[in-house]
Each structure stands twice: as C-alpha cells, then as structure tokens.
Design an enzyme around this catalytic site. Sequence first.
Site, PDB file in Angstrom:
ATOM      1  N   GLN A 104       0.876  -1.086   0.230  1.00  0.00           N
ATOM      2  CA  GLN A 104       0.076   0.077  -0.101  1.00  0.00           C
ATOM      3  C   GLN A 104       0.755   1.082   0.019  1.00  0.00           C
ATOM      4  OE1 GLN A 104      -2.311  -0.919   3.630  1.00  0.00           O
ATOM      5  NE2 GLN A 104      -4.052  -1.325   2.567  1.00  0.00           N
ATOM      6  N   HIS A 122      13.833  -3.619   1.265  1.00  0.00           N
ATOM      7  CA  HIS A 122      13.843  -3.776  -0.113  1.00  0.00           C
ATOM      8  C   HIS A 122      14.679  -4.537  -0.861  1.00  0.00           C
ATOM      9  CE1 HIS A 122      12.881  -2.013  -4.054  1.00  0.00           C
ATOM     10  NE2 HIS A 122      14.076  -2.024  -4.454  1.00  0.00           N
ATOM     11  N   ASP A 158      12.075   4.971  -3.231  1.00  0.00           N
ATOM     12  CA  ASP A 158      13.284   3.949  -2.624  1.00  0.00           C
ATOM     13  C   ASP A 158      14.557   4.784  -2.680  1.00  0.00           C
ATOM     14  OD1 ASP A 158      11.305   1.989  -2.278  1.00  0.00           O
ATOM     15  OD2 ASP A 158      11.894   1.195  -4.305  1.00  0.00           O
ATOM     16  N   ILE A 555      11.458 -25.588 -23.466  1.00  0.00           N
ATOM     17  CA  ILE A 555      11.434 -27.122 -23.717  1.00  0.00           C
ATOM     18  C   ILE A 555      12.620 -27.641 -22.641  1.00  0.00           C
ATOM     19  CG2 ILE A 555      10.222 -27.334 -25.987  1.00  0.00           C
ATOM     20  CD1 ILE A 555      12.988 -27.362 -27.059  1.00  0.00           C
ATOM     21  N   PRO A 556      12.512 -28.989 -22.243  1.00  0.00           N
ATOM     22  CA  PRO A 556      13.492 -29.657 -21.686  1.00  0.00           C
ATOM     23  C   PRO A 556      14.550 -30.277 -22.435  1.00  0.00           C
ATOM     24  CG  PRO A 556      11.682 -31.091 -22.006  1.00  0.00           C
ATOM     25  CD  PRO A 556      11.134 -29.798 -22.853  1.00  0.00           C
ATOM     26  N   LYS A 581      12.494 -21.236 -26.043  1.00  0.00           N
ATOM     27  CA  LYS A 581      13.987 -21.271 -25.262  1.00  0.00           C
ATOM     28  C   LYS A 581      14.277 -22.922 -25.174  1.00  0.00           C
ATOM     29  CE  LYS A 581      15.308 -21.787 -21.090  1.00  0.00           C
ATOM     30  NZ  LYS A 581      16.439 -22.691 -21.507  1.00  0.00           N
ATOM     31  N   GLY A 615      16.892 -19.023 -15.725  1.00  0.00           N
ATOM     32  CA  GLY A 615      16.966 -17.984 -14.935  1.00  0.00           C
ATOM     33  C   GLY A 615      16.810 -16.731 -15.573  1.00  0.00           C
ATOM     34  N   SER A 635      10.465 -29.511 -14.695  1.00  0.00           N
ATOM     35  CA  SER A 635      10.048 -29.785 -13.422  1.00  0.00           C
ATOM     36  C   SER A 635       9.002 -29.103 -12.505  1.00  0.00           C
ATOM     37  CB  SER A 635      11.530 -29.768 -12.488  1.00  0.00           C
ATOM     38  OG  SER A 635      11.593 -28.177 -12.210  1.00  0.00           O
ATOM     39  N   CYS A 691       9.872 -38.459 -19.357  1.00  0.00           N
ATOM     40  CA  CYS A 691       8.740 -37.985 -18.445  1.00  0.00           C
ATOM     41  C   CYS A 691       7.703 -39.154 -17.843  1.00  0.00           C
ATOM     42  CB  CYS A 691       8.086 -36.752 -19.119  1.00  0.00           C
ATOM     43  SG  CYS A 691       7.400 -36.955 -20.753  1.00  0.00           S
ATOM     44  N   LYS A 741      23.529 -37.012  -9.503  1.00  0.00           N
ATOM     45  CA  LYS A 741      22.093 -36.745  -8.808  1.00  0.00           C
ATOM     46  C   LYS A 741      21.451 -38.198  -8.748  1.00  0.00           C
ATOM     47  CE  LYS A 741      17.419 -35.454  -9.368  1.00  0.00           C
ATOM     48  NZ  LYS A 741      16.471 -34.458 -10.304  1.00  0.00           N
TER      49      LYS A 741
END
Length: 886
Positions: A104, A122, A158, A555-556, A581, A615, A635, A691, A741
């Site tokens: 607000q 911030h 800010d 896409i993976p 991408k 990212g 994922s 998958c 992994k």
Amino acid sequence: MLFLLSCLLQNYYQNKLRLALIGQSLFGQEVYTNLRKQGHRVVGVFTVPDRDGKADPLAVVAEKDGTPVFKFPRWRVKGEPIPEVVEAYKAVGAELNVMPFCSQFIPMNVIDHPAHGSIIYHPSILPLHRGASAINWTLIQGDKKAGFSIFWADDGLDTGPILLQRECPVEPNDTVDSLYNRFLFPEGIKAMVESVQLIADGKAPRVPQTEEGASYEGIQKKSNSKVRLSRPDLICQSTPSGQPLEIEGASQPGVVTKNGLVLYGSDSKALMVKNLQFEDGKMISAAKYFSSGDTARVELTDDEKKIAEEIRDIWKGILSNVAAIEETTDFFKSGAASMDVVRLVEEIKQRCVGLQLQNEDVYMATTFQDFIQMFVRRLRGEDQEEEMVIDYATKDVNNMTVKMPWQCFINGKFEDAENGKTANTINPADGSVICKVAYASVGDVDRAVAAAKEAFEVGPWGRMNPRDRGTLLYKLADLMEEHQEELATIESIDSGAVYTLALKTHVGMSIQTFRYFAGWCDKIQGKTIPINQARPNRNLTFTKKEPLGVCAIVIPWNYPLMMLAWKSAACLAAGNTLVLKPAQVTPLSALKFAELTVKAGIPKGVINIVPGSGGMVGQRLSDHPDIRKLGFTGSTPIGKQIMKSCALSNLKKVSLELGGKSPLIIFSDCDMDKAVRMGMSSVFFNKGENCIAAGRLFVEESIHDEYIKRVLEEIKKMKVGDPLDRSTEHGPQNHKAHMDKLVEYCEVGVKEGATLVYGGKQVDRPGFFMEPTLFTDVEDHMFIAKEESFGPIMVVSKFKDGDIDGVLNRANDTEFGLASGVFTRDINKAMYVSERLDAGTVFVNTYNKTDVASPFGGFKQSGFGKDLGEDALNEYLRTKAVTVEY
C-alpha cells in the site's frame, strides 16, 4: 542472585521500542514474531483486508497474540491521506514504523510521525532496481550479486538513506524463488530485527544513497523511469553505421542501425533503443523504423510514375464500379474477389515481363498506394529477401559432416547474443565440447518477442490462408525428413540419445507431429449456437477460434527436438508466432530446426529461438507483457514459478507438463514375457530420461521373485556404450550434474533400506554413463518410492495377491499424475484399474505408446493442458462469440 537476575532483565528491556508494523505476508509475520521475541512491543499491526474470508498471515498471528490489528483497504483517496485512518494510526503511539513488505501507499504524515521515523525492507542492493519487481530485475539484468537493503523511508521512490545492506552471489540456475528462499527471506528477517535493535541502541547509520548507478522501474508514472547509461549492455561502445534520424532536442541525430536506434545525450553517451512505440500505440522494432508505416514510402521516378498510372488503369478496369481510383482505394473493400486478384497479377506480369508477383502480394497490400509501394520495391529488387548467412559449427561424426548453427535465431536471421556471450555445449558420451552456443540476454528475448509480434500483427503469417499455412508446415516436415540423419546425429551427440532411437523417435515422431498439425490448419472451426430470439428480431450466434498471438515455448533436455515439435507444431497450426527457449544443455537441434524453417519459407519473425539460461531467458519470457501464452515442459518447482510469473505479469495462458512418478501395476495373470519386456522399456527407454517413465513398479507377490529374476537377466544383457554405435541399447545420461544426482539417488535408496539388486553406480569409462539399476523391497515411505529419478533406475515393490484396491491406493498416493500402466489378461480387471488410476495417460498391456493424434498431459502436480491431438490446438486458440441481430 535475585539482584543479578533483576539487572539482566533491566538490561534486556531497557533498549526496546514501541513499534507499528505496516505490511503483510509470511515475511511480515516472521519479522513481527522475531521482534516480539527480542522484547520489542508491537503496539499496532496495519495490514491488508481479508481476502476470500482469509486473513493475511501477519494479521493471523497478531490477532492471536492480542495485538491491535487494523485492516485499512487504503490510506489515501485521490492522493490525500484519509483523516480517520491517520488518526487511528497515531493513536497507537508508535516510536518507529517497521515496513517489512508493504503493497500500500503510506502517506508521508504517517511515515514521518514516529520519533524514529520509518524503515523499509527492499529486495535489491540500492540504488539498483528501485521500484517494483526488484528480484526479477536482478535476474533479468544478469546481476552477479543479489541482496537487500533496509533504508529510512523518505518521499522518493526507494531513495532514503541506507541503514543496512546484505548481499549474496547469484548462482547460474537461480530463480526468483531460489534467491528468495535461500537468502532474501531468512536473512531479511534477521536484518530487520537487527536494524530495529540498532535504532533502539542509538547506533543506526543513515548513509545517503548515491544517484550514480541508480536504476528505476516506472510503477507510478513515466517520470520515474530512468535509464542507467553506464550499463554495458545498453551502451553502444563503438560508432555505429546506419541511417541518421533527426531527434527533437537531441545534441546530434540518432542512428537507425541493424540492432536498433542509437540516441546521443548531451554528454555524448550513446544509448541503444530496441523498440519504439508510436502515439497510436503501435510498437515496432527500432531497427525497422525506416521500413515501417509511412516512413517506408519511397519516391517514384518519372518512369515509375508512368507505370503506376498504367496500373491505376488496370485497377479501374477491374473495379468498374468505382468512380476513381484514389490512393486510399482498397481493392477488396471496393468489391474485388479472388478471381480479380488473379486477373490483376497476370495483367501486371504481362505489362512487366519477368516481374515476380504473387497473388499473396495483393492480399498484403490492399490499398492502391500500398500496392504501388510494394510494386516499385519489387521492380527495383529492394524487397528481395537477403540470403541467409549462417556461421556453422561443423563436426565430422557418424560418417557425415554435421553443420550446426550456434547463434540466436531472431526475425529470420542467425546472430550473436546482444552481449556477445556464449556457453559450451557438451557431448555426454565423452565430456568433450561440441561447440560454443550463443547465451541470450534479456535484450535478445525482447527483440525476439518484438519480431514475433510484428510477424503476427502486420506480417504475412497473420493474414495467410490457413491452407497455405498448412502447406508450409508440410514442407517443413519434408525438409526435416530430408535432414533426418543429420538431426538424429545432432540429437545423439548433444543429448546422449542412442542414434537408432533418435532417428525413430526423437526425429521420426517430430516429423509426424508437424504433418499431423499441418493437416489441422484448415479444419479449425467454430460453431453456430441457437439462442432465444428477441422478437420481432432474429439472432445468429456463432463462435470463432482465433490464435492467441505471440507464444513462448520452453522445452526440456530429454527430447530436445520432439518436445519442440509437440508444442510448436500446434502453436503454428493455430496461427500464432513463437519464441522458443531450448534447454541450456541441448540447444543444437532447435537451432538446426530454425535453419530448416527458413528453407521451408516460414516468414521471418514467426519462429525465434533464444538459447540461454532459465533464470534469465525463461524468466523474461514468463514476465514479458507481449506474450499471450507460455507452454512449458520441465520440473514441477520451475513450473510453479513460471505459473506465478505468468499470472503476475499479464495473466498469460499457461500449459504445463511437469514431473511424474508413474506407477506400473503388474498382476500375476499377465503375459510374463510381455510384462518383462515392456517393464524394461517403461524404465530404461531413452536411458530413463523420459517424463512418463514408470517411476515405480508394483508386482503381485506370487510372481514377484520370478519377475525380478527375469528382469535382472535382461538388464545384464543391455549394452551400455557409444550412442552412435547401432548396437548400443543404453547411452550416456544427458549431463554430469544429472548423473551425479542419480548416483546420490541410489545412495539414498540403499541408506533407507531398499535392496540394491544391480547397478547404482557410474560406469567406469569417459562420459556420463550410469549403470542400469534395479531396487527391490522398496517401502512406501522411502524417498525412492516417492521421488522421480528421471534416470535408468527400476524401483519395485510387491503387493499381496488379489489386493487390487490396496495397490491402487498405493499407486495413487502421489502428488504426480502424468502416466500409469497395468498388465493383466483380465479385461475386466484392466478396465477397473484404468478407471481408477489418477493419471492423464493409462497404458494397458503396453507402455510408452504415444501417438501424435492422442492427447498427452498430466493431472495434479504433473501439470495441466495437453500436447498432441486436437486438444493441443485448443491450448493455442481462444474462442470468440459473435451475436448478430437481423
């Protein structure tokens, strides 16, 4: 002893403050709780009103403690403070306002009222990223450091003095969620509490913010939007070549270059502008300024003017009902039909022998003035498409020379990433570098989206006859088939897929997918709907299926080309344009595909490929306001982040194909040979990077031991090795991090008590090879029973003979619901089980049997939306209802 305790208590409480907490969210709740633990007194909590009957987390905990809670919907009306709200605030008598997260706008007479003023959290290292979406901009701008600031509130955006700052490195795969959960949330809570104590102790600094390096987001008004000219990705470092453009008030003319518009400030610094918006709202790529709209008009020579008048006479002969052919006369609005188009084209070609003119050109330039402009450029040869230039990476492999584009593909051209960055793509068979690949920036994404938007709104694709669109997709499929060995080789060296599988499935099904959806292009249709008539009038109501516009596809890495085909074929058939991408570790087949789209004649801007990180590139696609749909396979955690970003940006449509833990139930009355063979395939197909892989097998107790024995025999026969060797059955895992992994996954399984029958380790050879692995005695509570491995790991549990409902409950006891399977000779049992398995796909006495005509997608946290089949088209269409009264 009592005296010592009294002194300790006195010391503990002597430097504590009366606080007003203004804000919301779990972050605000944690700050509130920790401040009270430190002995500070919260005299009032000011938060947002309840939503859907639910109070904000901060309000919940404060009300439970008996702290006064105020839920004002707003503090100001038309910019002026609401007196009764301000008075209610002042009545609590706070010495300091603490604002951990506040959506607000708080009046300055509230900010300045307490003796110590107000402090705000911030989520950026101020003065960077002032304004909203600070965490997003940290990732979008590619900052190497993230962090937060706690500052003293003032009347700027800010801009107040800094009290405290903390920072952390940005990891390559960081997302908004990972940054927030790892650092900004936990450390921010500690820092807010520390800041309050510093103020209480009289030790809080007030460090003025510098304007150097400041960046803004214009959340309230455009005057708040500022550009930091020192940014290396914005500044044009060299003298550009291009066409000058006079800019009012500028110290020197701008320059329209192939990359955008270069503007010069009074300090001679140069700024690269990527997109321009005109007063009528139309946006164009700045590089296209001189070839867009009125600016594209060319001056005709005397000879060209004579030819133009002859063409005017041709128009007049066709449009005999029009008194005079004006510059603005529209060919079709004046009554012309398709036969008139043929006549116009042929008459002009007869007049200008050798001129390349197509019927489609008339549809693209319908007014006389636009037609003449197009005709003159065609006559001069100015609008001929530039020959595509590709800087290939080549590799002699698999008895051929593979030619691989490695740059971004934007607006029909291959070009370097804007910042010049590249990343290596690795061959998982031996760990060697295949080649470097462009590493796209946010600017590249924005250019790709602008190109896709222009192609959809003003290019030929948006106005193309659906049947012609289908013809282009058929041609693309033919080219993919022509290059199938090269595509399969690229898939094999870049993803580790066994070549024979890559040829049949990765590439083969991709070709089938484009052919299937090419056939749908001219069959997309709406309905007529009978509605109540408003007498004495009559009504006709019908629906239209329309494309959405610019779509993003992420896409993976497990099926790079096939996942591209599954999503982009439906997207294109529906009439959309796209920005895709590919996975960061497997970009090469997507870029080779881009080359084939040009050869197929797909217009520029329709398909754009931007390789890079999730990212940065993926996040920007999720946030971009001009994208209307995002299709994602990957994922579940990343899918949730994408869905959140798509909602917050512009409520773009989303379809998600996410993680799975698909159960396969094998009953004692099965065909044992088939159950063993298909059970092996359900787990080890594409080296487990699948998958819909069967993440857990349930085998009926009476056949369990025999089944395990037979499976073990087959596993030992599997040939692990070079994916280009035609006899290899099991290739390398996609990349090293994934292989590591999988080894860790097996170690957890052993630690929890499952029986490791075979495998569980990396193969002792170069590359990223994992042993085919078999676990038994897996209990429901174990990690490997619940979590997806996405690798060649068979996880087997037994169930009691005849316990159909019991094994169904265990199979459905997961948050995933992508696929499932059952093996039995009893058709009644098969139908009973298939009806009750909670998954988007159920295989009966088979597995991995997908087809381009059958919809594919999951339930629950495996996502929503469908790939393949007619259902997939609806993911890329919108329905418009039209009602006509007559």
